[in-house]
Write a protein that holds these residues in place. Structure first.
Motif, PDB file in Angstrom:
ATOM      1  N   GLY A 290      58.251  43.518  11.111  1.00 43.83           N
ATOM      2  CA  GLY A 290      58.065  42.226  11.781  1.00 43.83           C
ATOM      3  C   GLY A 290      57.027  42.270  12.883  1.00 43.83           C
ATOM      4  O   GLY A 290      57.139  41.548  13.884  1.00 43.83           O
ATOM      5  N   LEU A 293      55.751  38.975  13.822  1.00 41.99           N
ATOM      6  CA  LEU A 293      56.673  38.162  14.632  1.00 41.99           C
ATOM      7  C   LEU A 293      56.577  38.570  16.097  1.00 41.99           C
ATOM      8  O   LEU A 293      56.637  37.739  17.001  1.00 41.99           O
ATOM      9  N   ASP A 296      53.543  37.022  17.511  1.00 40.89           N
ATOM     10  CA  ASP A 296      53.718  35.585  17.782  1.00 40.89           C
ATOM     11  C   ASP A 296      54.530  35.349  19.053  1.00 40.89           C
ATOM     12  O   ASP A 296      54.367  34.323  19.720  1.00 40.89           O
ATOM     13  N   THR A 297      55.439  36.256  19.353  1.00 40.81           N
ATOM     14  CA  THR A 297      56.377  36.034  20.456  1.00 40.81           C
ATOM     15  C   THR A 297      55.895  36.625  21.777  1.00 40.81           C
ATOM     16  O   THR A 297      56.168  36.084  22.852  1.00 40.81           O
ATOM     17  N   ARG A 359      62.005  42.510   8.837  1.00 39.12           N
ATOM     18  CA  ARG A 359      62.241  41.609   7.695  1.00 39.12           C
ATOM     19  C   ARG A 359      63.344  42.187   6.824  1.00 39.12           C
ATOM     20  O   ARG A 359      64.182  41.490   6.310  1.00 39.12           O
ATOM     21  N   ASP A 409      67.861  34.664  12.702  1.00 41.64           N
ATOM     22  CA  ASP A 409      67.186  34.995  11.437  1.00 41.64           C
ATOM     23  C   ASP A 409      65.932  35.796  11.801  1.00 41.64           C
ATOM     24  O   ASP A 409      65.702  36.089  12.971  1.00 41.64           O
ATOM     25  N   THR A 410      65.141  36.118  10.793  1.00 42.43           N
ATOM     26  CA  THR A 410      63.927  36.892  11.088  1.00 42.43           C
ATOM     27  C   THR A 410      62.780  35.926  11.354  1.00 42.43           C
ATOM     28  O   THR A 410      61.996  35.602  10.457  1.00 42.43           O
ATOM     29  N   SER A 411      62.699  35.408  12.570  1.00 44.04           N
ATOM     30  CA  SER A 411      61.597  34.511  12.925  1.00 44.04           C
ATOM     31  C   SER A 411      61.226  34.750  14.382  1.00 44.04           C
ATOM     32  O   SER A 411      62.020  35.308  15.157  1.00 44.04           O
TER      33      SER A 411
END
Ligand code: ADP
Ligand code: GLC
Length: 467
Positions: A290, A293, A296-297, A359, A409-411
């Motif tokens: 991830g 992710l 993104d974070t 993920r 979840d995976t986000s």
């Protein structure tokens, strides 16, 4: 000796955990570089230019090395060259590894004969196939650590490595027009395992099966999930030589010292802020983990005043994006690329939270190391993360505590939310101290899982007798 991820940890620790159960487990590894072979003792030459078997000294159990020309030129990079491409010699090299295991099983090569071959991932997938082709009665267990890697080669590989053409069949090694070495294990091993109970369910589904779920469903009665353990001697904050001072659940001062050492070493001025957890990452920079992710974070977390230490390597684009971010936030973000065992220990000890937005995660060991050092993991409910991260929500805290923070979840959004939730706890020091203590006291050692493997070995032997 050679470690790129959790498989190295498992193969390093499981044999010693099997010894108290009366199992004489020995390890066969490729000699990935001349340095590995240096100082090892020559035991035997394999037939048909199959290389030679060396024995290393120093481990608590015998370690055999396959010294073969197709491994020797890798300069210590087992799986990919400097550009990240798989080695062209992979098929020949890992076919030789599988064959060497089968020849060892025959018992004529060295002064020892195994009852069971325990093979790991596609690299060792051909060993159970060789056993079958040679008509040997040795039992086999195949463990799936990462089903995404299948070891696929063009069909002519069978002739090239000396395997019969009947293996080119969907019921054997054929996989969408290629030959997949992993199918040697999935189809021919007596017993199959993967490294967590949850992942054993996931790989039976189309979403989690990497195209091999049908093969696995056909053998589901032979498949078990056994959670990895951790080596509690190597990973022990009470005696870890990589920490500024030891600590344990009853004395957490050393944990603050480890945090201070990290802050100091990387000039993370913002890390001195005790109102925000110090975030960390120790993992390969890949899609599985991830990394996107995180990317993104992370900018938002840094804007909010968080600090983070990241150790990882892998995706080149991710490395450069992280480097840019670190240049923008030098007092908040430290990034280290490469493989650094000592720094990994210090990060697990000094951080407050370990981010693992995977993920998929067949087991995951990093979250278990983090817990042992009082660092709370953050990850989604997949695979081994679902089996080991028990969410510290209010209900769990009232009932005795959790072991980390589960993402919805995976986000990227779920990662941010979980970090914010963790921060609310972090701002209540008595609660956080209790969490740290509880999580450090959890037993993630090998004992129970070693018993579970011993049971699989017994069952595999039984299967062979019944065959
Ligand atoms: P995976 O095997 O999928 O990479 P695991 O969590 O099972 O994931 O195991 C990862 C292992 O590799 C852990 O021992 C972790 O500490 C280690 N590790 C990962 N990246 C690095 C790195 N860059 N430097 C040092 N150790 C690392
Ligand atoms: C794989 C998996 C990881 C697991 C490790 C050891 O690399 O990605 O989840 O912990 O193998 O089994």
């Amino acid at each position: 000796m050679v470690k790129l991820g959790g498989l190295g940890d498992v193969v390093g620790a499981l044999p010693s955990a099997l010894q108290p159960l009366g199992i004489d487990a020995r390890v066969l590894l490729p000699a990935y570089s001349p340095a590995m072979a240096a100082g090892a003792r020559l035991l035997a030459w394999l037939p048909d230019n199959g290389g030679r078997i060396l024995e290393c000294s120093g481990a608590s159990h015998p370690v055999y090395l396959l010294d073969h020309p197709d491994f020797r030129g890798r300069g210590g990079r087992p799986y990919a060259d400097a550009e990240g491409r798989p080695w062209r010699s992979d098929a020949a090299a890992f076919a030789a590894l599988g064959r060497a295991a089968a020849v060892l099983a025959e018992g004529a090569l060295v002064d020892w004969q195994p009852d069971v071959l325990h093979c790991h991932d596609w690299h060792a997938g051909l060993a159970p196939a060789w056993l079958r082709v040679a008509g040997l009665s040795t039992a086999s267990v195949f463990t799936i650590h990462n089903l995404a890697f299948t070891g696929c080669f063009e069909r002519d590989v069978l002739a090239r490595v000396g395997l019969p053409s009947w293996l080119d069949d969907p019921e054997a090694l054929e996989f969408y027009g290629d030959i997949a070495f992993i199918k040697g294990g999935l189809v021919f091993a007596d017993r199959l395992t993967t490294v967590s109970p949850k992942h054993a369910q996931e790989i039976l589904t189309a979403e989690g099966g990497f195209g091999l779920d049908g093969v696995l469903r056909a053998r589901r009665a032979r498949l078990t999930g056994i959670l990895n353990g951790i080596d509690t001697q190597v990973w022990d904050p009470r005696s870890d030589p990589h920490l500024p001072c030891p600590f344990g659940p009853d004395d957490l001062a050393g944990k603050s010292a480890a945090r201070a050492a990290l802050v100091e070493r990387f000039g993370l001025e913002a890390g001195r802020d005790r109102h925000r957890p110090l975030l960390s990452w120790v993992a390969r920079l890949t899609h599985q983990k991830g990394t996107d992710l995180l990317l993104d974070t992370l900018p938002g977390l840094l804007e909010d005043g968080h600090s983070m230490v990241l150790l990882g390597n892998g995706d080149v684009a991710a490395e450069s994006a992280l480097r840019e971010l670190a240049a923008r936030w030098p007092a908040r973000l430290a990034v280290c690329f490469g493989f650094d065992e000592a720094l990994a220990h210090l990060i697990y000890a000094g951080a407050d939270l370990l981010l693992m937005p995977s993920r998929y995660e067949p087991c995951g060991l990093s979250q278990l190391y983090a817990m042992r050092y009082g660092t709370l993991p953050v990850g989604p409910p997949v695979g081994g993360l679902a089996d080991t991260i028990f969410d510290a929500d209010d209900a769990a805290m009232a009932a005795g505590g959790g072991t980390g923070f589960l993402m919805r979840d995976t986000s990227a959004m779920a990662l941010k939310e979980a970090v914010e939730r963790a921060r609310a706890y972090f701002l209540q020091p008595p609660l956080w101290q209790r969490l740290m203590r509880d999580v450090m006291l959890r037993d993630w050692g090998w004992a129970g899982s070693a018993e579970a493997y011993a049971e699989q070995y017994r069952l595999a032997l039984q299967d062979r007798r019944d065959a």
